[in-house]
Design a protein around this motif. Structure first.
Motif, PDB file in Angstrom:
ATOM      1  N   TYR A 113       6.919   9.574  -1.833  1.00  0.00           N
ATOM      2  CA  TYR A 113       5.985   8.716  -2.552  1.00  0.00           C
ATOM      3  C   TYR A 113       5.210   9.481  -3.632  1.00  0.00           C
ATOM      4  O   TYR A 113       4.312   8.908  -4.246  1.00  0.00           O
ATOM      5  N   GLU A 115      -7.432   7.723  -5.733  1.00  0.00           N
ATOM      6  CA  GLU A 115      -6.090   7.148  -5.873  1.00  0.00           C
ATOM      7  C   GLU A 115      -5.138   7.707  -4.824  1.00  0.00           C
ATOM      8  O   GLU A 115      -4.314   6.971  -4.273  1.00  0.00           O
ATOM      9  N   TYR A 164      -0.459   7.143   4.102  1.00  0.00           N
ATOM     10  CA  TYR A 164      -0.075   8.417   4.705  1.00  0.00           C
ATOM     11  C   TYR A 164      -0.967   9.581   4.255  1.00  0.00           C
ATOM     12  O   TYR A 164      -0.850  10.689   4.785  1.00  0.00           O
ATOM     13  N   ILE A 200       5.297  12.238   3.164  1.00  0.00           N
ATOM     14  CA  ILE A 200       4.634  11.779   1.937  1.00  0.00           C
ATOM     15  C   ILE A 200       5.409  12.119   0.662  1.00  0.00           C
ATOM     16  O   ILE A 200       5.211  11.489  -0.368  1.00  0.00           O
ATOM     17  N   LYS A 238       0.823  -1.204   0.000  1.00  0.00           N
ATOM     18  CA  LYS A 238       0.000   0.000   0.000  1.00  0.00           C
ATOM     19  C   LYS A 238       0.863   1.262   0.000  1.00  0.00           C
ATOM     20  O   LYS A 238       0.514   2.266  -0.624  1.00  0.00           O
ATOM     21  N   LEU A 239       1.982   1.207   0.710  1.00  0.00           N
ATOM     22  CA  LEU A 239       2.895   2.345   0.731  1.00  0.00           C
ATOM     23  C   LEU A 239       3.541   2.564  -0.633  1.00  0.00           C
ATOM     24  O   LEU A 239       3.760   3.693  -1.052  1.00  0.00           O
ATOM     25  N   GLY A 240       3.861   1.443  -1.293  1.00  0.00           N
ATOM     26  CA  GLY A 240       4.638   1.518  -2.527  1.00  0.00           C
ATOM     27  C   GLY A 240       6.088   1.183  -2.271  1.00  0.00           C
ATOM     28  O   GLY A 240       6.941   1.343  -3.142  1.00  0.00           O
ATOM     29  N   LYS A 287       5.712   5.651  -7.027  1.00  0.00           N
ATOM     30  CA  LYS A 287       5.273   7.016  -6.772  1.00  0.00           C
ATOM     31  C   LYS A 287       3.914   7.304  -7.413  1.00  0.00           C
ATOM     32  O   LYS A 287       3.543   6.710  -8.416  1.00  0.00           O
ATOM     33  N   ILE A 288       3.197   8.234  -6.791  1.00  0.00           N
ATOM     34  CA  ILE A 288       1.876   8.639  -7.259  1.00  0.00           C
ATOM     35  C   ILE A 288       1.985  10.031  -7.872  1.00  0.00           C
ATOM     36  O   ILE A 288       2.601  10.924  -7.290  1.00  0.00           O
ATOM     37  N   HIS A 295      -3.304   5.802  -0.352  1.00  0.00           N
ATOM     38  CA  HIS A 295      -1.984   5.705   0.284  1.00  0.00           C
ATOM     39  C   HIS A 295      -2.156   5.837   1.799  1.00  0.00           C
ATOM     40  O   HIS A 295      -2.882   6.713   2.271  1.00  0.00           O
TER      41      HIS A 295
END
Length: 319
Positions: A315, A267, A273, A312, A220-222, A257-258, A271
Motif C-alpha cells: 500500500y 495521512e 495497518y 503495509i 480505508k485500506l485502498g 498507494k500512499i 491507513h
C-alpha cells in the motif's frame, strides 16, 4: 632561578586543618559504607524469633473458609456479585452463530445465540400467544433485544415460506419471488474490490451492517490484496467469512498507494495497518535522512519489523 608560586594557586589548592580533618572523616565513612554489606552477616543474629498471635491466625483461617452448607444467599457474602453488564458481556462472548428459525427456536438455542434470559422469556411468551416472525427484521419488534444483537442475528434467520397470512405478502407471486431470490442469494459470486453494498448483501449471512463495514474497510485500506483480508472486517464472525469465502474472488490486484516521501503523519496513520507511532517514525526518518529511494528502505526503521513491512508495503510508494 627560583619561581614563586602564584598566590591564587595557594588559595585554591591549600587545605586548612579543619578541611583536612573533614576530608579524612568523609573518606573513612565512605570506606565503612562500602564494607557494610560484607559485615552485615556478622552483625545480624542467625535466628530471628517471631511472636505469632494464634487467636488472630484462627480468625483469618475462618474468614478464608466458606462453609459447605451455606445457602446461595449466604455465599454471596463471600464473593463479589457479578454485575448485569459483566454477565451480558460474558454471555455475548460465549455466543454461537448458526442458522435458526425464530418461530421454532427453543430457549436453549436462543441462549446459545447469546440472547439474555429475560428477552428469551419475552420471545417465548410472544409465540405462546400466537405471535409469529414473518421476516428477519421482525426481530426488531422484540422488547429487550439489543440493537447489536438484532444486527448480529438477522443474517442467520431462516423462515418457512408456508403458512404466512395474506397481509404479509400481496400474493403467491411475491412468495415465489422470495424463493427465487433465495436461490440466487446462495449462488452469488462477489468481486471483492469492485462490489458495492448491494452485491455483498447477496451473500448469505451478510446484512446491511456487515456490507457497509466491509466496503468501508476496503476503502480505508485502498483495496483488498487478497480474499483473506475480508475476514479482518471489524465484527465479522469467522463462521460467516468461512461460509462466504468460496463465493469471493479478486480480479484486481491494483490498490491505492500512499507516498512515503510526501504524505503527512495524519495521512499515513489513516491507513488501518499504520498507526500513529509507525507514521511518526516514517516521517521522522524522512526528515533526518531525506526521501526514501524505495519502499524497502522502511526496513531500516526500528518500529517496522518484517511482519509489518510485508503487510503495509503493497500500500506504499516511494514516488
Amino acid at each position: 632561578m627560583q619561581f614563586s608560586r602564584p598566590h591564587w594557586i595557594k588559595e585554591y589548592f591549600s587545605f586548612t586543618k579543619k578541611e583536612r580533618n573533614a576530608t579524612l572523616l568523609l573518606a573513612a565513612a565512605a570506606l565503612l559504607f562500602s564494607l557494610l554489606p560484607s559485615l552485615f552477616p556478622f552483625l545480624v543474629k542467625d535466628e530471628i524469633e517471631l511472636t505469632i498471635d494464634t487467636a488472630v491466625q484462627h480468625k483469618l483461617a475462618a474468614l478464608q473458609t466458606i462453609p459447605a452448607d451455606k445457602s446461595n444467599a449466604d455465599a454471596g457474602l463471600y464473593q463479589p456479585k457479578e454485575s448485569q453488564f459483566e454477565k451480558y458481556r460474558r454471555q455475548k462472548n460465549n455466543a454461537e452463530l448458526f442458522f435458526f428459525d425464530p418461530n421454532k427456536a427453543t430457549a436453549e438455542e436462543w441462549k446459545r445465540l447469546g440472547v439474555r434470559e429475560k428477552t428469551i422469556a419475552t420471545i417465548l411468551k410472544y409465540r405462546s400467544k400466537g405471535g409469529r416472525f414473518y421476516k428477519p427484521e421482525d426481530l426488531k419488534k422484540i422488547y429487550g433485544l439489543r440493537p447489536d444483537d438484532v444486527e448480529r442475528l438477522i443474517p442467520f434467520v431462516t423462515l418457512e415460506t408456508t403458512g404466512k397470512p395474506e397481509n404479509v405478502f400481496d400474493n403467491s407471486t411475491a412468495a415465489n419471488s422470495s424463493t427465487t431470490e433465495r436461490k440466487e442469494f446462495s449462488k452469488a459470486v462477489v468481486e471483492i474490490n469492485s462490489s458495492d453494498t448491494a452485491d455483498w448483501k447477496q451473500l448469505r449471512g451478510i446484512g446491511s451492517g456487515y456490507a457497509k463495514r466491509i466496503v468501508n474497510f476496503r476503502n480505508k485500506l485502498g483495496g483488498f490484496i487478497s480474499v483473506e483480508q475480508v475476514a479482518e472486517t471489524y465484527g465479522l464472525p469467522d463462521s460467516v467469512f468461512q461460509q462466504i469465502k468460496p463465493q469471493l474472488k479478486n480480479n484486481s490486484a491494483k490498490v491505492r498507494k500512499i507516498s512515503i516521501n510526501y504524505s503527512t503523519v495524519e495521512e499515513l496513520k489513516a491507513h488501518p495497518y499504520i498507526g500513529f507511532s509507525v507514521a511518526s517514525a516514517i516521517v521522522q526518518y524522512r526528515k533526518e535522512h531525506g526521501n526514501f529511494s524505495s519502499v524497502s528502505d522502511l526496513q531500516k526503521i526500528g518500529a517496522i519489523d518484517d511482519k509489518l513491512y510485508q503487510k503495509i508495503s503493497p500500500y506504499l510508494s516511494a514516488e
